[in-house]
Write a protein that holds these residues in place. Structure first.
Motif, PDB file in Angstrom:
ATOM      1  N   UNK A 131       0.818  -1.213   0.000  1.00  0.00           N
ATOM      2  CA  UNK A 131       0.000   0.000   0.000  1.00  0.00           C
ATOM      3  C   UNK A 131       0.851   1.261   0.000  1.00  0.00           C
ATOM      4  N   UNK A 132       2.026   1.208   0.597  1.00  0.00           N
ATOM      5  CA  UNK A 132       2.906   2.377   0.626  1.00  0.00           C
ATOM      6  C   UNK A 132       3.318   2.833  -0.771  1.00  0.00           C
ATOM      7  N   UNK A 133       3.342   1.911  -1.722  1.00  0.00           N
ATOM      8  CA  UNK A 133       3.780   2.287  -3.064  1.00  0.00           C
ATOM      9  C   UNK A 133       2.686   2.991  -3.854  1.00  0.00           C
ATOM     10  N   UNK A 134       1.450   2.896  -3.392  1.00  0.00           N
ATOM     11  CA  UNK A 134       0.340   3.510  -4.126  1.00  0.00           C
ATOM     12  C   UNK A 134       0.265   5.007  -3.853  1.00  0.00           C
ATOM     13  N   UNK A 135      -0.095   5.804  -4.872  1.00  0.00           N
ATOM     14  CA  UNK A 135      -0.410   7.208  -4.605  1.00  0.00           C
ATOM     15  C   UNK A 135      -1.701   7.299  -3.798  1.00  0.00           C
ATOM     16  N   UNK A 136      -1.886   8.412  -3.123  1.00  0.00           N
ATOM     17  CA  UNK A 136      -2.960   8.507  -2.146  1.00  0.00           C
ATOM     18  C   UNK A 136      -4.347   8.319  -2.750  1.00  0.00           C
ATOM     19  N   UNK A 137      -4.579   8.796  -3.983  1.00  0.00           N
ATOM     20  CA  UNK A 137      -5.919   8.671  -4.555  1.00  0.00           C
ATOM     21  C   UNK A 137      -6.287   7.214  -4.860  1.00  0.00           C
ATOM     22  N   UNK A 138      -5.297   6.304  -4.769  1.00  0.00           N
ATOM     23  CA  UNK A 138      -5.577   4.872  -4.980  1.00  0.00           C
ATOM     24  C   UNK A 138      -5.722   4.108  -3.667  1.00  0.00           C
ATOM     25  N   UNK A 139      -5.598   4.790  -2.525  1.00  0.00           N
ATOM     26  CA  UNK A 139      -5.737   4.098  -1.242  1.00  0.00           C
ATOM     27  C   UNK A 139      -7.068   3.339  -1.108  1.00  0.00           C
ATOM     28  N   UNK A 140      -8.221   3.995  -1.392  1.00  0.00           N
ATOM     29  CA  UNK A 140      -9.483   3.244  -1.249  1.00  0.00           C
ATOM     30  C   UNK A 140      -9.525   2.000  -2.125  1.00  0.00           C
ATOM     31  N   UNK A 141      -8.961   2.092  -3.333  1.00  0.00           N
ATOM     32  CA  UNK A 141      -8.953   0.944  -4.248  1.00  0.00           C
ATOM     33  C   UNK A 141      -8.015  -0.146  -3.731  1.00  0.00           C
ATOM     34  N   UNK A 142      -6.837   0.258  -3.243  1.00  0.00           N
ATOM     35  CA  UNK A 142      -5.889  -0.724  -2.725  1.00  0.00           C
ATOM     36  C   UNK A 142      -6.426  -1.478  -1.523  1.00  0.00           C
ATOM     37  N   UNK A 143      -7.025  -0.754  -0.574  1.00  0.00           N
ATOM     38  CA  UNK A 143      -7.564  -1.420   0.617  1.00  0.00           C
ATOM     39  C   UNK A 143      -8.761  -2.295   0.272  1.00  0.00           C
ATOM     40  N   UNK A 144      -9.582  -1.858  -0.685  1.00  0.00           N
ATOM     41  CA  UNK A 144     -10.719  -2.671  -1.104  1.00  0.00           C
ATOM     42  C   UNK A 144     -10.246  -3.955  -1.781  1.00  0.00           C
TER      43      UNK A 144
END
Length: 527
Positions: free
Chosen positions: A424-437
């Motif tokens: 998750x650390x590698x993702x940009x912030x706007x992709x956080x909801x998608x990564x956690x989902x």
């Protein structure tokens, strides 16, 4: 053309990371990864004045109540079958429906988190969960109890991705390991406490007390979060793609349900394989749809980040093994070693406790040393324990089984949160909801697949042994048959653990995590 700007990473020394005020800490790291409008919108969130401690406490209370409830009811199944006059296949729906609803709902949470604030999502989730608990506690017949469980699952499915996304937003990468470790403490310990606590309550009181005790905890979580939880999300309100939601529901729901039915020993039934087939086709169409539309329901471009993809592969393998062990080991303890359900729950507890304790420790070690120092030794421990489990038979002592279980879960706890945090650390912030989902969905799918796979291997190995036996109807041969099937299952687990270990060598610390946080005036380049 590159546009340079100054960004204060943190004007403080992080001495009290959970209770200090956040002055936009951690936003600079995400800016260099975020591109386009979404990235600029995400970086505009105002996190000044945020106190992390109360927010994390509110999230942990809600998570503990929800996750504890997932395994709390299992030991009460025999009593529920007697009270409501239903079969084992019917009662299993209390567990299957819970997993099914979460598997369907979680992919949609990536969209919901962009439409509703942190407080709206969390308070709604816990209110729904509380409503479901009240329905279950008062249920006069099985149908209402099942409805209550479905309502509870709706709340849990909404809450879990919000939990992880919030942690990612309010903590910078170099401090996320400790925070994720605390979340891991809850996620790992609650399922371990559930069966034992349930056994004590069912033996001394009534199964309804399993919900009577959850109700005040859920109510307290709502009140506490109402006071302390703050909005940390950025609302972009993307277009709602109804077709994507439909394909997601059929795809993930079909796969979770189909493999859950297969895990009950129903591979030969059309209900299992046709549901899996329908789910697979819908999932392929869902993937195509997400890559084709401008505003996807679930942003699959997260997989272009290599560490995130590696993390997902490891989580898939480890969750398959964890769910399988949670099913097979209690069966072994009760069927072969003849322990009662309550004592089997007690035997499983040390591993769960060690797993829970290790989660925050692993988180802090992750912050200090990075993922490889934990992931490789953890996977090696898990592989060792899985290999030793192959030799377990009807003459094995309970203490030895408990020891192997402790080693196995200690290994898992050294891997799960560091791997999730690294990805998750590698993702940009706007992709956080998608990564956690994606992570939460993958865990449910992996659980269903793992349970079905290992139970099928166990059943097949047991059947092959009994077919070759001279006296397959005897109690001793039935036990030996179960042991033979279990050993086959752990051989598969050992192979998967070795595969995970091989993948683990490619996990590394992300470059942005290595940036020093002592200089508040780092230059951040925005492409």
């Amino acid at each position: 053309m590159k546009n340079k700007r100054k960004s204060t990473i943190c004007g403080q020394t992080w001495k009290n990371v959970f209770w200090e005020t956040n002055s936009n800490c951690g936003l600079g790291e995400e800016n260099e990864l975020s591109t386009g409008v979404a990235g600029r919108e995400a970086s505009s969130a105002d996190l000044s004045g945020i106190r992390r401690g109360p927010i994390v406490a509110a999230l942990i209370i809600g998570a503990f109540v929800s996750i504890l409830n997932e395994t709390l009811l299992n030991i009460a199944f025999p009593e529920l079958m007697k009270e409501f006059g239903v079969t084992a296949v019917t009662i299993q729906w209390l567990s299957t429906s819970y997993m099914l609803v979460i598997g369907i709902l979680v992919p949609v949470t990536a969209l919901l988190q962009q439409w509703f604030t942190t407080r709206q999502m969390f308070l709604s989730a816990m209110s729904i969960f509380l409503t479901g608990s009240v329905i279950c506690a008062a249920a006069p017949w099985f149908g209402m109890l099942l409805i209550g469980r479905i309502v509870q699952a709706l709340g849990t499915g909404l809450m879990l991705p919000v939990l992880m996304t919030t942690i990612l937003v309010i903590f910078p990468p170099e401090k996320r390991g400790g925070a994720m470790g605390l979340i891991g403490l809850v996620i790992m310990s609650a399922p371990a406490v559930g069966p034992t606590l349930s056994g004590v309550i069912v033996d001394s009181l009534s199964w309804r007390w399993l919900f009577y005790l959850v109700i005040p905890l859920a109510a307290f979580s709502i009140v506490f979060a109402g006071i302390y939880l703050r909005n940390v999300s950025v609302l972009t309100k993307p277009k709602v793609d109804v077709l994507s939601i439909l394909l997601s529901t059929i795809g993930f729901g079909g796969i979770v349900y189909g493999f859950s039915k297969a895990g009950e020993g129903s591979w030969s039934e059309p209900e299992a394989y046709w549901t899996i087939a329908a789910g697979g086709v819908s999932l392929l169409l869902f993937i195509w749809r997400q890559l084709a539309v401008k505003e996807p329901l679930l942003e699959l471009l997260t997989f272009k980040y290599p560490l995130f993809s590696l993390a997902m592969a490891l989580i898939l393998i480890l969750m398959m093994m964890i769910f399988a062990v949670m099913i097979i080991l209690p069966l072994y303890l009760q069927t072969v070693l003849l322990l009662t359900a309550f004592h089997a729950g007690l035997a499983m507890m040390p591993g769960g406790i060690v797993n829970g304790i290790m989660a925050p420790v692993s988180g802090h070690l992750f912050d200090k040393f990075g993922p490889r120092a934990l992931v490789i030794p953890g996977l090696a421990l898990a592989a060792l324990a899985a290999g030793l489990f192959i030799g377990v038979d009807s003459s094995t002592g309970t203490g030895y089984v408990i020891l192997l279980h402790v080693v196995l879960l200690a290994g898992f706890s050294m891997v799960m949160m560091p791997v999730q945090t690294t990805g998750l650390n590698q993702l940009p912030r706007h992709l956080y909801p998608h990564g956690t989902a994606i992570i939460s969905t993958l865990q449910q799918v992996a659980g269903a697949i793992g349970t079905a796979l290992f139970i099928s291997i166990l059943a097949s190995g047991s059947k092959a042994y009994l077919e070759a036996s001279d006296d397959p109807a005897s109690r001793g041969e039935a036990v030996n048959g179960f042991v033979a099937g279990m050993q086959d299952a752990f051989i598969t687990g050992f192979v998967l653990a070795l595969l995970a270990l091989a993948i683990g060598f490619f996990v590394k610390r992300k470059k942005t995590e290595q940036r020093s946080t002592t200089n508040p005036d780092n230059n951040i380049e925005i492409t």
